[in-house]
Design a protein around this motif. Sequence first.
Motif, PDB file in Angstrom:
ATOM      1  N   MET A 101       1.017  -1.187   0.073  1.00  0.00           N
ATOM      2  CA  MET A 101       0.274   0.004   0.113  1.00  0.00           C
ATOM      3  C   MET A 101       0.732   1.273  -0.128  1.00  0.00           C
ATOM      4  N   ARG A 102       0.362   2.426  -0.600  1.00  0.00           N
ATOM      5  CA  ARG A 102       1.202   3.530  -0.901  1.00  0.00           C
ATOM      6  C   ARG A 102       0.123   4.674  -0.700  1.00  0.00           C
ATOM      7  N   VAL A 103       0.204   5.671   0.072  1.00  0.00           N
ATOM      8  CA  VAL A 103      -0.685   6.776   0.523  1.00  0.00           C
ATOM      9  C   VAL A 103      -0.042   7.991   0.716  1.00  0.00           C
ATOM     10  N   ARG A 108       2.030  13.805   3.305  1.00  0.00           N
ATOM     11  CA  ARG A 108       2.317  12.937   4.115  1.00  0.00           C
ATOM     12  C   ARG A 108       2.318  11.406   3.483  1.00  0.00           C
ATOM     13  N   ASN A 109       3.421  10.819   3.202  1.00  0.00           N
ATOM     14  CA  ASN A 109       3.761   9.859   2.298  1.00  0.00           C
ATOM     15  C   ASN A 109       3.758   8.378   3.190  1.00  0.00           C
ATOM     16  N   VAL A 110       3.067   7.503   2.893  1.00  0.00           N
ATOM     17  CA  VAL A 110       3.111   6.321   3.775  1.00  0.00           C
ATOM     18  C   VAL A 110       3.072   4.882   2.709  1.00  0.00           C
ATOM     19  N   ALA A 133       5.823  15.125   7.461  1.00  0.00           N
ATOM     20  CA  ALA A 133       5.577  16.182   6.630  1.00  0.00           C
ATOM     21  C   ALA A 133       4.932  17.395   7.579  1.00  0.00           C
ATOM     22  N   LYS A 134       5.156  18.431   7.312  1.00  0.00           N
ATOM     23  CA  LYS A 134       4.663  19.624   8.237  1.00  0.00           C
ATOM     24  C   LYS A 134       4.781  19.569   9.522  1.00  0.00           C
ATOM     25  N   GLY A 135       6.015  19.095   9.771  1.00  0.00           N
ATOM     26  CA  GLY A 135       6.551  19.135  11.408  1.00  0.00           C
ATOM     27  C   GLY A 135       6.173  17.729  12.005  1.00  0.00           C
ATOM     28  N   ASP A 136       5.558  16.804  11.283  1.00  0.00           N
ATOM     29  CA  ASP A 136       5.080  15.114  11.661  1.00  0.00           C
ATOM     30  C   ASP A 136       6.425  14.547  11.878  1.00  0.00           C
TER      31      ASP A 136
END
Length: 175
Positions: A101-103, A108-110, A133-136
């Motif tokens: 799976m890719r999201v 934010r890329n998983v 992403a964005k500080g995550d």
Amino acid sequence: MKNFIITLVFAFVTQAFYAQGAFDKFDGQDDVTSVIVNKKMFDLMSKVKADGSDKETQQYINLIKKLDYLKVFTTKNPKIEADMKASADKYVKSAGLEELMRVNDGGRNVRISVKSGATDSQVKELLMFIDGAKGDETVLLSLTGNFDINEISVLTDKMQLPGGSDLKKASKGKK
């Protein structure tokens, strides 16, 4: 012929050691939070007395009996994030994992990759990489054993793993 067999055995042994240590360099680094659970701990956790009427707890105990190793590394350091991404990419190729799976959600890329077991839903190894992403936080999760992908949601609920909601989606996506 004897040299060929020795070479072949050596190749398999080094691959097994590489799989165990591919991400160990992140353990103990500054700016990296790590959680490592080995087979012995899973065995101890499975011996905890549980109320037999709680179906979810029983599913959790049945799952952890099938697990060998869990490694989770998280960071917000951009340099370490890049190293984690490169290590994960290299490992996916060298270990023969296939993408499950890719999201891409708001930057934010998983990515979740697996090494399949005897059946389509059986998994020997699961690797999840989440780009911060964005500080995550960036998350690198490696799980080995011989388990059913559909059981993962129980593990994420009980252990409150980073990226657990993404793993739940993956477990619902592959039946």
